[in-house]
Design a protein around this motif. Structure first.
Motif, PDB file in Angstrom:
ATOM      1  N   ARG A  20       9.013  -9.360   1.994  1.00 18.63           N
ATOM      2  CA  ARG A  20       7.990  -9.813   2.945  1.00 18.63           C
ATOM      3  C   ARG A  20       7.072 -10.827   2.248  1.00 18.63           C
ATOM      4  O   ARG A  20       6.693 -11.823   2.852  1.00 18.63           O
ATOM      5  CB  ARG A  20       7.220  -8.643   3.543  1.00 18.63           C
ATOM      6  CG  ARG A  20       5.897  -8.270   2.960  1.00 18.63           C
ATOM      7  CD  ARG A  20       4.692  -8.938   3.608  1.00 18.63           C
ATOM      8  NE  ARG A  20       3.527  -8.623   2.790  1.00 18.63           N
ATOM      9  CZ  ARG A  20       2.620  -9.488   2.404  1.00 18.63           C
ATOM     10  NH1 ARG A  20       2.678 -10.726   2.794  1.00 18.63           N
ATOM     11  NH2 ARG A  20       1.635  -9.107   1.628  1.00 18.63           N
TER      12      ARG A  20
ATOM     13  N   ASN B   6       0.748 -13.387  -9.729  1.00 20.89           N
ATOM     14  CA  ASN B   6       0.857 -12.040  -9.164  1.00 20.89           C
ATOM     15  C   ASN B   6       2.292 -11.749  -8.735  1.00 20.89           C
ATOM     16  O   ASN B   6       2.717 -10.595  -8.746  1.00 20.89           O
ATOM     17  CB  ASN B   6      -0.098 -11.866  -7.986  1.00 20.89           C
ATOM     18  CG  ASN B   6      -0.677 -10.480  -7.954  1.00 20.89           C
ATOM     19  OD1 ASN B   6      -0.593  -9.746  -8.942  1.00 20.89           O
ATOM     20  ND2 ASN B   6      -1.255 -10.098  -6.839  1.00 20.89           N
TER      21      ASN B   6
ATOM     22  N   GLY C 232       0.823  -1.202   0.000  1.00 14.50           N
ATOM     23  CA  GLY C 232       0.000   0.000   0.000  1.00 14.50           C
ATOM     24  C   GLY C 232       0.860   1.257   0.000  1.00 14.50           C
ATOM     25  O   GLY C 232       0.569   2.229  -0.702  1.00 14.50           O
TER      26      GLY C 232
HETATM   27  C1  HEM Z   1       5.080  -0.867  -7.686  1.00 14.16           C
HETATM   28  C2  HEM Z   1       5.263  -1.870  -6.953  1.00 14.16           C
HETATM   29  C3  HEM Z   1       4.220  -2.643  -6.152  1.00 14.16           C
HETATM   30  C4  HEM Z   1       3.038  -2.223  -5.608  1.00 14.16           C
HETATM   31  C5  HEM Z   1       2.445  -0.826  -5.650  1.00 14.16           C
HETATM   32  C6  HEM Z   1       2.442  -3.373  -4.955  1.00 14.16           C
HETATM   33  C7  HEM Z   1       1.252  -3.338  -4.248  1.00 14.16           C
HETATM   34  C8  HEM Z   1       0.726  -4.428  -3.551  1.00 14.16           C
HETATM   35  C9  HEM Z   1      -0.335  -4.360  -2.599  1.00 14.16           C
HETATM   36  C10 HEM Z   1      -1.079  -3.095  -2.178  1.00 14.16           C
HETATM   37  C11 HEM Z   1      -0.563  -5.626  -2.133  1.00 14.16           C
HETATM   38  C12 HEM Z   1      -1.562  -6.037  -1.023  1.00 14.16           C
HETATM   39  C13 HEM Z   1      -0.876  -6.609   0.204  1.00 14.16           C
HETATM   40  C14 HEM Z   1       0.257  -5.816   0.755  1.00 14.16           C
HETATM   41  O1  HEM Z   1       0.133  -4.583   0.898  1.00 14.16           O
HETATM   42  O2  HEM Z   1       1.300  -6.418   1.062  1.00 14.16           O
HETATM   43  C15 HEM Z   1       0.336  -6.495  -2.825  1.00 14.16           C
HETATM   44  C16 HEM Z   1       0.403  -7.868  -2.677  1.00 14.16           C
HETATM   45  C17 HEM Z   1       1.280  -8.703  -3.349  1.00 14.16           C
HETATM   46  N1  HEM Z   1       2.384  -8.288  -4.066  1.00 14.16           N
HETATM   47 FE1  HEM Z   1       2.798  -6.401  -4.598  1.00 14.16          FE
HETATM   48  N2  HEM Z   1       3.240  -4.458  -5.136  1.00 14.16           N
HETATM   49  C18 HEM Z   1       4.348  -4.053  -5.849  1.00 14.16           C
HETATM   50  C19 HEM Z   1       5.437  -4.824  -6.197  1.00 14.16           C
HETATM   51  C20 HEM Z   1       5.513  -6.191  -5.986  1.00 14.16           C
HETATM   52  C21 HEM Z   1       6.701  -6.991  -6.194  1.00 14.16           C
HETATM   53  C22 HEM Z   1       8.051  -6.430  -6.627  1.00 14.16           C
HETATM   54  C23 HEM Z   1       6.346  -8.290  -5.912  1.00 14.16           C
HETATM   55  C24 HEM Z   1       7.187  -9.549  -5.982  1.00 14.16           C
HETATM   56  C25 HEM Z   1       8.146  -9.762  -6.779  1.00 14.16           C
HETATM   57  C26 HEM Z   1       4.957  -8.300  -5.528  1.00 14.16           C
HETATM   58  C27 HEM Z   1       4.224  -9.429  -5.217  1.00 14.16           C
HETATM   59  C28 HEM Z   1       3.030  -9.423  -4.538  1.00 14.16           C
HETATM   60  C29 HEM Z   1       2.288 -10.601  -4.137  1.00 14.16           C
HETATM   61  C30 HEM Z   1       2.641 -12.063  -4.465  1.00 14.16           C
HETATM   62  C31 HEM Z   1       1.192 -10.152  -3.393  1.00 14.16           C
HETATM   63  C32 HEM Z   1       0.127 -11.000  -2.684  1.00 14.16           C
HETATM   64  C33 HEM Z   1       0.613 -11.061  -1.251  1.00 14.16           C
HETATM   65  C34 HEM Z   1      -0.321 -11.752  -0.306  1.00 14.16           C
HETATM   66  O3  HEM Z   1      -1.356 -12.262  -0.742  1.00 14.16           O
HETATM   67  O4  HEM Z   1       0.025 -11.784   0.898  1.00 14.16           O
HETATM   68  N3  HEM Z   1       4.486  -7.008  -5.561  1.00 14.16           N
HETATM   69  N4  HEM Z   1       1.119  -5.742  -3.687  1.00 14.16           N
END
Ligand code: HEM
Lengths: 308, 258
Positions: B145, B159, B80
């Motif tokens: 994380r 994702n 977030g």
């Molecule tokens: C511009 C970059 C990014 C934004 C704005 C973003 C945003 C978010 C948000 C808002 C969530 C909801 C849960 C949380 O806040 O942890 C989330 C979940 C997640 N993100 Fe990102 N993310 C970004 C980059 C990434 C990267 C670099 C990875 C991994 C290589 C990633 C993998 C995931 C995964 C697998 C989830 C699901 C996590 C769960 O269900 O616990 N994201 N992301």
């Protein structure tokens, strides 16, 4: 009723019989309209709110439609015929609304003496089922119709999860997090100016020249490997490997104790990247040669501006 | 609404006025039923649902989430916060665009002028720069994380892949902005970064040519990376973020507790 498939009817009768602790045959007969209902209507009174509305005595039952007299009593049966909404649902809705508003149960007639209450739900009587309600012009009724084949019914076992409303619980936390980071960013921006050195000069390369900090790990690798390896292969394969993690790690468990190997490998790379980055940032000086930051100074422009 | 608490007349009057205002047609046409900004809002389970369901919020959040998902210690809000920083960077970036021309030497002069001629110019530039560094950090920490929670496991594999692309795009956005001040730091940091691309086997020269828009870094490079920085990369990252957020919900919200 006649066109409900036999087996479905039977199954639902069995379920109801089990729930009410009555013999299946009795319930089935009642559902198919072949027998009068058992004396107790299915709707139990909400506990505690009413002195248990007496089950409709046999004598009062045939009076159709049952009249709820007195203060704002609502004629649920008539309403049901009028709107086409099943009576039991209307009854429940009316009671719930009354409870919410703190009014006495309007579906129960309260005679002056305050004596017996009369349940308005007419037992499914021996009389023929009410004719299909004529829908008045302009009233939209909606129904869910579905044909379910016996074999197609799935047992859905979803465990109840503990859920909370996004508003206010999640949104409040997010809002606070947002404020905190905004305050931090504002404070830093008030006190520390972004760097701006002299005008770009193609003829004068500063020594050392360093990439932005998040690429300094790679630049550090350049000191050890051929540029094609450090500059192209390692980052490319690094990114691809990162993307493939979910498809390589097939272990379904998310418990840390079950994932020791995966955690070890990932941690190794994270720590390695961190060390390389710190090294490239602080321990490399003119000519990208090794220096001790505490002895020779810091060669890291982004940070220098912060320290100034 | 009557002033039931017997408060002073003025408070009562103000309350009445605000209630009337918040029940007016204009106001209620803006805030849909259930909004806490509407007159007569009461805190009921139904309204709590409506706050999300009846509003633009519904694009980002479901009505309810698993209790452990709101624990700050689980996500640390890192995803977030990455998104919020992106929003801050967009706003401050648009402000900077008013005063910046991607030509040489004008670019450098414009950045200089931010500090001297533009109200809050230096401050907004600082926010933009430190915010960019911070975003690289939060995105990276968010990734770690997610890994340690095993949150990339089915059904969330894809994702994670989208996330890696977001990480790459974040780095590229930050790097492309690095050149724009057109000072010694920008020029040479960019030189070091972009020469890495020229080491690519076979295509090295073409890659390098495409990256710097010529055989050597010039004002054309500046224009090229300016367009990438303010238009192309933000556009792409927004697309991927949309998919990312969508998938977080479709995959069943934040993953389960360990
Ligand atoms: C511009 C970059 C990014 C934004 C704005 C973003 C945003 C978010 C948000 C808002 C969530 C909801 C849960 C949380 O806040 O942890 C989330 C979940 C997640 N993100 Fe990102 N993310 C970004 C980059 C990434 C990267 C670099 C990875 C991994 C290589 C990633 C993998 C995931 C995964 C697998 C989830 C699901 C996590 C769960 O269900 O616990 N994201 N992301």
């Amino acid at each position: 009723m006649a066109d409900i498939p036999e087996d479905i009817l039977r199954r639902s009768a069995e379920a109801r019989a089990r729930a009410e602790g009555r013999p299946v045959e009795e319930v089935l007969a009642e559902m198919t309209g072949e027998a009068p209902a058992a004396s107790s209507p299915a709707e139990p009174a909400p506990a505690g709110t009413e002195p248990a509305p007496a089950p409709a005595p046999a004598e009062t039952a045939p009076a159709a439609p049952p009249v709820a007299s007195g203060n704002g009593g609502i004629d649920v049966a008539a309403l049901s015929v009028e709107t086409g909404v099943p009576e039991a649902i209307l009854l429940r809705a009316t009671r719930a609304r009354a409870k919410h508003d703190g009014l006495p149960d309007p579906t129960i007639a309260a005679p002056a003496g305050g004596g017996t209450a009369v349940a308005t739900a007419p037992p499914p009587t021996t009389t023929a089922p009410a004719p299909a309600p004529a829908v008045p012009e302009g009233v939209r009724t909606q129904r869910l119709l579905t044909v379910v084949k016996a074999g197609a019914i799935q047992q859905v076992k979803s465990e109840p999860t503990d859920k909370v409303s996004v508003w206010p619980h999640l949104l409040a936390i997010e809002f606070v997090a947002l404020l905190v980071i905004l305050v931090v960013l504002t404070a830093v921006s008030i006190f520390v100016d972004a760097p701006l050195l002299e005008f770009a000069n193609f003829n004068e390369q500063p020594n050392p020249s360093k990439a932005p900090w998040y690429f300094l790990g790679l630049q550090e690798l350049l000191a050890y490997f051929d540029p094609m390896v450090a500059g192209v292969f390692i980052p490319t394969f690094g990114l691809i490997a990162l993307m493939f993690i979910p498809y390589i790690d097939r272990n379904p468990s998310i418990r840390p104790s079950d994932r020791k190997l995966a955690i070890m490998i990932f941690t190794f790379f994270i720590v390695a990247a961190a060390i390389l980055t710190i090294f490239g940032s602080f321990f490399r000086g003119p000519g990208f040669n090794f220096v001790f930051p505490w002895r020779d100074g810091i060669f890291f422009d982004d940070l220098l501006t912060i320290l100034d | 609404m009557a002033d039931g608490n017997g408060n002073g007349g003025l408070t009562g009057l103000l309350n009445d006025l605000s209630e009337q205002f918040r029940s007016s047609q204009v106001w209620t046409s803006i805030f849909r039923p259930g909004s806490p900004f509407r007159g007569g809002y009461s805190d009921s389970p139904r309204n709590r649902s409506y706050v999300v369901m009846n509003n633009v919020m519904y694009h980002l959040h479901p009505v309810k989430v698993k209790r452990h998902g709101v624990r700050l210690s689980y996500t640390l809000c890192l995803g977030g916060l990455s998104f919020f920083l992106f929003v801050v960077l967009t706003i401050t970036g648009i402000f900077l665009m008013f005063y910046y021309r991607p030509t040489s030497p004008q670019a450098y002069l414009d950045i200089q002028a931010l500090a001297t001629d533009v109200a809050f110019g230096q401050f907004v530039r600082n926010m933009h720069r430190w915010g960019a560094h911070l975003m690289v950090l939060t995105v990276f920490l968010h990734m770690t994380r997610v890994f340690y929670h095993g949150a990339y496991k089915p059904p969330r594999e894809f994702n994670w892949v989208v996330g890696v692309i977001l990480l790459l795009l974040t780095l590229l956005l930050s790097f492309s902005g690095y050149l724009l001040p057109w000072d010694q730091l920008a020029l040479w940091a960019f030189t070091v970064g972009s020469t890495m691309g020229s080491y690519a086997p076979v295509f090295g020269d073409s890659v390098s040519f495409a990256l710097i828009g010529g055989v050597q870094i010039s004002a054309d490079t500046l224009l090229r990376w300016y367009v990438l920085h303010v238009l192309f990369l933000p556009f792409i990252i927004v697309l991927f973020m949309s998919v990312h957020f969508w998938r977080v919900r479709k995959d069943g919200g934040v993953s389960g507790p360990l």
